[in-house]
Design an enzyme around this catalytic site. Structure first.
Site, PDB file in Angstrom:
ATOM      1  CD  GLN A 170      -2.737  -1.140   2.520  1.00  0.00           C
ATOM      2  OE1 GLN A 170      -2.071  -1.343   3.534  1.00  0.00           O
ATOM      3  NE2 GLN A 170      -4.050  -1.064   2.537  1.00  0.00           N
ATOM      4  CG  ASP A 172       1.820   6.383   2.756  1.00  0.00           C
ATOM      5  OD1 ASP A 172       1.469   5.193   2.865  1.00  0.00           O
ATOM      6  OD2 ASP A 172       1.808   7.198   3.704  1.00  0.00           O
ATOM      7  NE  ARG A 200     -13.378   4.738   9.016  1.00  0.00           N
ATOM      8  CZ  ARG A 200     -12.244   4.116   8.673  1.00  0.00           C
ATOM      9  NH1 ARG A 200     -11.915   3.978   7.395  1.00  0.00           N
ATOM     10  NH2 ARG A 200     -11.433   3.635   9.584  1.00  0.00           N
ATOM     11  CG  ASP A 202      -8.412   4.432   5.782  1.00  0.00           C
ATOM     12  OD1 ASP A 202      -8.837   3.801   6.751  1.00  0.00           O
ATOM     13  OD2 ASP A 202      -7.321   4.196   5.222  1.00  0.00           O
ATOM     14  CE1 TYR A 206      -0.565   7.663  11.179  1.00  0.00           C
ATOM     15  CE2 TYR A 206      -2.380   6.760   9.904  1.00  0.00           C
ATOM     16  CZ  TYR A 206      -1.707   6.883  11.094  1.00  0.00           C
ATOM     17  OH  TYR A 206      -2.163   6.222  12.209  1.00  0.00           O
ATOM     18  CD  GLU A 244      -8.966   4.823  10.719  1.00  0.00           C
ATOM     19  OE1 GLU A 244      -8.339   5.264   9.745  1.00  0.00           O
ATOM     20  OE2 GLU A 244      -8.755   3.701  11.192  1.00  0.00           O
ATOM     21  CG  HIS A 309     -13.148  -2.423   9.810  1.00  0.00           C
ATOM     22  ND1 HIS A 309     -13.424  -1.176  10.341  1.00  0.00           N
ATOM     23  CD2 HIS A 309     -12.085  -2.257   8.982  1.00  0.00           C
ATOM     24  CE1 HIS A 309     -12.563  -0.295   9.851  1.00  0.00           C
ATOM     25  NE2 HIS A 309     -11.735  -0.918   9.029  1.00  0.00           N
TER      26      HIS A 309
END
Ligand code: GLC
Ligand code: CA
Length: 565
Positions: A170, A172, A200, A202, A206, A244, A309
């Site tokens: 993943q 960035d 939302r 995520d 960052y 989040e 989750h």
């Protein structure tokens, strides 16, 4: 309706896990649409859908390979719009996911970025964070501790390292690149165009990296998030943005800005303290985190939850608290993941309905708007023999027929096995059986949500903690111009004798579940007996409308009055 999210109860749903409409063993959008009546009847207001974008599904869709579509196993964009329409018809709202921080390494942008021979390399070469060395940003922590050793991975094709805060697959995105900044606005615009009521966002903490920092909550990140909000406000006013940011309250406060960043953020540090307080039969961990919880700008609201989750994260606790949480709630190694616990609510609380209701009583009455996790309303179990967080993402248990009514596929082609152990198996734990049983957890949840819906003080009222003699009793007043609510929760298995001064209770309090009036002389202390793990919710009309002074209400020392309005 303005500020609708302040009164809402949210339901987090995995499309993959909920209902399979075409018999391929994987839940899908038409399946979810076919179950909307159930959700409406349950009494939740807003559905937050886990990612449904095209993806290789190595992080359950948080590894995006196309931001402008739907993964074919879940259906089509038209199915998505149909879901939104059908939800709206029932008065339900829909929240979609925006995953701005990273993509899958299979995303065409990354393919072009990593490959100097690629025809679009020149366009995408700076869309990700590349480096000659893996020594930059050494102060950034590793989040997926159990799977990753570094936030850098070497790519032989490009001959350089790329940055990733999560799995190595993943990468960035590079927010120093104005093209990336603009693209994410297009993405959010696209999903707003599908009719959603909120987004939302995520992992918002960052987005940027800077040498000499831990690369979290940077001013550049906040500046971009404010730009995102301004864009959304201009394009589709009223769209709710939920963040989040898994951070301490002081850092989280930044994500609300001056009411110009996010409308909501999850209250991560509160969640484990509800479990710690229950384990110790002592309210002080909750008091302590609330005393550190700042007031919010008028349009903002906390999002509270017990489970979701992911693993139950233990990042926002001290090492001693983490140890206690592991000892009590994750005695087996396989129950742990990274810094957290990968179990569901019912098994965490030993399937003890009294404790499950008590935890929900706190969730539904304390500050903020609550989020329920699919399946927890029937006390679904988990499967610690599955990998990663799949433990808590098994198919929804609708009835006791083969595949639990989730799918008509052969059992071996379900995306994940059903829970079928003696305690939590679908033969015992399922929606149909619980709907038929007036004493079931599901029917209790329906009732509790109905009660909550009738009382705006739960979502919008100010909140003040009381200080009963017994540390096992967590008691507070929620106040709103129309009503005063008093909530008591007994965190201990032993019954408690409570005597409380609640000066505002001029009118005798009425039990919100039974309608019974509690005998009480105005001015005298309120006396009642609380059975082990019991909760009581009372309503009284306020003596005078408007402001009640802090002194009257905050008996606990050193506690600020918590005003979420
Ligand atoms: C968020 C999601 C989690 C995901 C991670 C990386 O924390 O909740 O499921 O793995 O972001 O995208
Ligand atoms: Ca399907």
């Amino acid at each position: 309706m303005r500020d609708w999210y302040k009164d809402a109860v949210f339901y987090e749903v995995s499309v993959r896990a909920f209902a399979d409409s075409n018999g391929d063993g994987i839940g899908d959008l038409p399946g979810l649409t076919s179950r909307l009546d159930y959700l409406q009847d349950l009494g939740v207001d807003t559905l937050w859908l886990l990612p449904i974008l095209p993806s290789p599904l190595r992080d359950d869709g948080y590894d995006v390979s196309d931001y402008f579509g739907v993964h074919p196993v879940y259906g089509t964009l038209e199915d998505y719009r149909q879901l939104v329409r059908q939800a709206h018809r029932r008065g339900l709202r829909i929240i979609a996911e925006l995953i701005p921080n990273h993509t899958s390494d299979e995303h065409p942008w990354f393919r072009a970025s990593r490959d100097p021979q690629h025809s679009e390399h020149a366009t995408y070469r700076d869309w990700y964070v590349w480096s000659e060395t893996d020594e930059r940003y050494p102060d950034a922590r590793i989040i997926f501790l159990d799977s990753e050793r570094s936030n850098w991975t070497y790519d032989p094709l490009r001959g350089a390292y790329y940055w990733h805060r999560f799995f190595y697959h993943q990468p960035d995105l590079n927010y120093d690149n104005p093209e990336v900044q603009r693209m994410m606005l297009k993405v959010i615009q696209f999903w707003i165009d599908q009719g959603v009521d909120g987004i939302r966002v995520d992992a918002p903490a960052y987005l940027y990296e800077r040498e000499g920092t831990n690369c979290e909550n940077l001013p550049e990140t906040h500046a971009y998030l404010k730009r995102l909000r301004a864009f959304v406000d201009a394009y589709a006013p009223g769209t709710m943005l939920l963040s989040e940011a898994n951070q301490w309250p002081e850092e989280v406060r930044g994500y609300f800005g001056e009411g110009d960043e996010f409308h909501m953020n999850f209250h991560f540090p509160l969640m484990p303290r509800i479990f710690i307080a229950l384990a110790k039969a002592d309210r002080s961990p909750i008091e302590w985190i609330l005393s550190r919880t700042p007031g919010l700008p008028a349009c903002c609201q906390w999002g509270t939850f017990l489970r979701n989750h992911d693993e139950l994260t233990l990042e926002m606790v001290t090492p001693e608290e983490r140890r206690l949480m592991w000892d009590v709630y994750a005695p087996e190694r396989r129950m742990r993941l990274n810094l957290g616990i990968r179990r569901r609510l019912a098994p965490l609380l030993d399937s003890d309905v009294r404790r499950i209701k008590l935890a929900n009583s706190i969730l539904l009455t304390l500050v903020g708007s609550p989020f329920l996790y699919y399946g927890d309303e029937i006390g679904m179990g988990d499967n610690i023999w599955l990998e990663d967080r799949d433990t808590v993402r098994t198919p929804m248990q609708w009835d006791n027929s083969p595949n639990a009514g989730f799918s008509t596929a052969p059992a071996e082609s379900l995306y994940a096995p059903l829970i079928d152990d003696p305690a939590y198996g679908y033969q015992r734990v399922n929606v149909e059986a619980q709907l038929a049983d007036p004493r079931s957890l599901l029917n209790w949840t329906r009732r509790a949500l109905r009660v909550r819906r009738q009382h705006p003080a739960f979502g919008q009222g100010s909140m003040c903690l009381l200080a009963p003699d017994s540390p096992a009793v967590l008691a507070y007043v929620r106040q709103h111009p129309q009503e005063t609510l008093l909530v008591l929760n007994n965190l201990s298995p032993d019954s408690q004798e409570v005597s409380l001064n609640v000066p505002d209770l001029e009118h005798p309090p009425v039990d919100l579940f039974t309608g019974k009036v509690l005998a009480h002389r105005p001015g005298a202390p309120l006396r009642l007996q609380l059975a082990g793990y019991a909760y009581r919710w009372f309503q009284s009309r306020p003596r005078a409308y408007g402001h009640i002074t802090d002194e009257l209400f905050c008996q606990a020392p050193n506690l600020a009055r918590h005003d979420d309005g």
